[in-house]
Design an enzyme around this catalytic site. Structure first.
Site, short mmCIF file in Angstrom:
data_model
loop_
_atom_site.label_atom_id
_atom_site.label_comp_id
_atom_site.label_asym_id
_atom_site.label_seq_id
_atom_site.Cartn_x
_atom_site.Cartn_y
_atom_site.Cartn_z
N TYR A 150 0.57 -1.04 0.18
CA TYR A 150 0.23 0.08 -0.27
C TYR A 150 1.06 1.65 -0.05
CZ TYR A 150 -3.01 3.24 1.59
OH TYR A 150 -4.17 4.82 1.84
N ASP A 245 9.80 2.58 -0.89
CA ASP A 245 8.43 3.06 -0.25
C ASP A 245 9.03 3.19 1.18
OD1 ASP A 245 6.82 3.95 1.91
OD2 ASP A 245 5.03 3.28 0.50
N LYS A 273 5.67 8.74 8.87
CA LYS A 273 5.32 8.29 9.83
C LYS A 273 6.68 9.07 11.46
CE LYS A 273 2.75 4.51 8.03
NZ LYS A 273 1.67 4.55 9.49
#
Length: 438
Positions: A150, A245, A273
């Site tokens: 994702y 990613d 994050k």
């Protein structure tokens, strides 16, 4: 941690009823709704160290860590001090600040493949922008992603997976027009042969490959030997760009991210994050010649009013400094706690006679409810017993352990945890395995 069999949740239930009137599903991100495990979500009120408290006052050991950012734990005093000090000076300016420069320098120092970067406000913004840059740099349209990875909710990345072979994208969400994913190709994660076959047929039309170097969105699925190396070789040969990613793995598996652990330099990296230290912040960056395509230097446009927000950058700088100062000892401690927990989880499941596969890499782990010997890709993850996972999850929750509420998510160990905390999670997980087996 001693708790009753059924924790009081009246306040959380009341809040959910109110939330559902004005928020779709009562939540602002789907997995929070507990739909995959049943029951109602706990509305959290505060956090300290490795613990969170819900609106009813129940305390939990937190294995979610806000889905990864809180590597230092909740409300770390130095991170809070940095953020609050900046908030008193101003929360946003829409103009350059020295903090942006410092954070960019910290990231480039930690991740050598990143020579220039642009700060944004989320991981989705970072990956969306990285793909735009790759298309602009190469002059090509097609992108390659992997089933189960994702990369945020940008239209071009919401493409359904194929059936074990490369397929042109089909929308994986209502509201995404077919044209938006027409140039998105999906491959099985860890399948070198499928990637080689695709590049042989389509290499000259591929702008980039985007991949989680350590997949964390189908549960934890580390790369198998040679997989990332093959992607580096194939993209370089074809003149395509390789995008890592690292929104989850960045600064989590090591200060230099997964690329530092595996010794592979992507052309572009995306972060989020941990980068924001608990505040909304993301970034994309990479080779200087690639990033010089971004406006105002080049023709690839991207902008954001809150990009490089000073409160978020202040928290991010302090978080990265804490990780740098902690050095190898900090990461070794984190990884040791996670390895110990993984071993205890395997032993607890075995004692209960329950087939599980525990995946652990550094301070990340997932308990897959399956009798498979390994979970190397999304197809294998999707065959896990979600109903049994749900029973296990709720037994943990009712005994004070807040585990990610989905079979397809990753749990995180934070630096605020102690061996006693890990033992408490393991003891309650062992009881939960017995409950799930029934």
């Amino acid at each position: 941690m001693t708790t009753p069999e059924s924790l009081p949740v009246e306040r959380s239930s009341e809040l959910m009823t109110r939330a559902e009137r004005h928020i779709p599903g009562g939540v602002n991100s789907p997995v929070r709704a507990f739909r995959s495990v049943g029951g109602e979500p706990r509305f959290l009120q505060r956090g300290s160290g490795c613990h969170v408290w819900d609106a009813d006052g129940n305390r939990y050991i937190d294995m979610v860590s806000s889905w990864g950012p809180l590597i230092l734990g909740h409300a770390h005093p130095d991170v809070l001090r940095a953020a609050c000090a900046q908030a008193e000076l101003g929360t946003t300016f829409g103009a350059p600040t020295a903090l942006e420069v410092t954070l960019a320098e910290e990231v480039c120092r930690a991740v050598p493949s990143v020579q220039m970067l642009r700060l944004v406000s989320s991981g989705t913004e970072a990956t969306m922008s990285a793909i735009r840059v790759a298309r602009g740099f190469t002059g090509r349209n097609r992108i390659v992603k992997f089933a189960g990875c994702y990369h945020g909710h940008a239209d071009c990345l919401l493409a359904a997976a194929g059936s074990g072979v490369a397929s042109l994208g089909l929308p994986d969400s209502a509201g995404v027009p077919p044209a938006a994913v027409a140039d998105t190709l999906t491959l099985p994660y860890n399948d070198i042969g499928a990637a080689e076959k695709l590049f042989k047929a389509e290499g000259g039309r591929i702008a980039c490959v985007i991949v989680e170097p350590v997949a964390g969105n189908m549960g934890l699925v580390p790369p198998q030997s040679g997989f990332l190396e093959a992607l580096r070789r194939l993209t370089a040969t074809a003149g395509a760009l390789l995008i890592f990613d690292e929104v989850i793995s960045g600064f989590r598996v090591g200060l230099g991210g997964a690329q530092g652990e595996f010794g592979i330099a992507p052309d572009i990296s995306t972060f989020g994050k941990i980068l924001g230290g608990g505040f909304p912040l993301g970034a994309y960056g990479g080779r200087r010649d690639v990033m010089e395509q971004v406006a105002p230097l080049g023709p690839v446009y991207q902008a954001g009013t809150l990009s490089g927000n000073p409160v978020a950058t202040a928290a991010g700088i302090e978080t990265l400094r804490q990780l740098r100062n902690g050095g190898g000892a900090l990461y070794a401690r984190l990884n040791g706690l996670a390895a110990g927990l993984a071993a205890a989880l395997r032993a607890g499941a075995k004692e209960a006679g329950l087939p599980v596969y525990v995946s652990q890499y550094q301070s990340m782990l997932t308990v897959f409810f399956t009798d498979q010997d390994a979970v190397p890709d999304y197809d294998a993850a999707s065959r896990c017993d979600r109903a049994r996972f749900g029973r296990w999850f709720h037994h943990l929750l009712d005994h004070g352990v807040y585990w990610p509420p989905s079979q397809f998510e990753t749990a995180f160990v934070s630096a605020a945890m102690t061996p006693d905390d890990i033992s408490m999670v393991a003891e309650n997980a062992a009881l939960a395995f017995h409950a799930a087996a029934g």
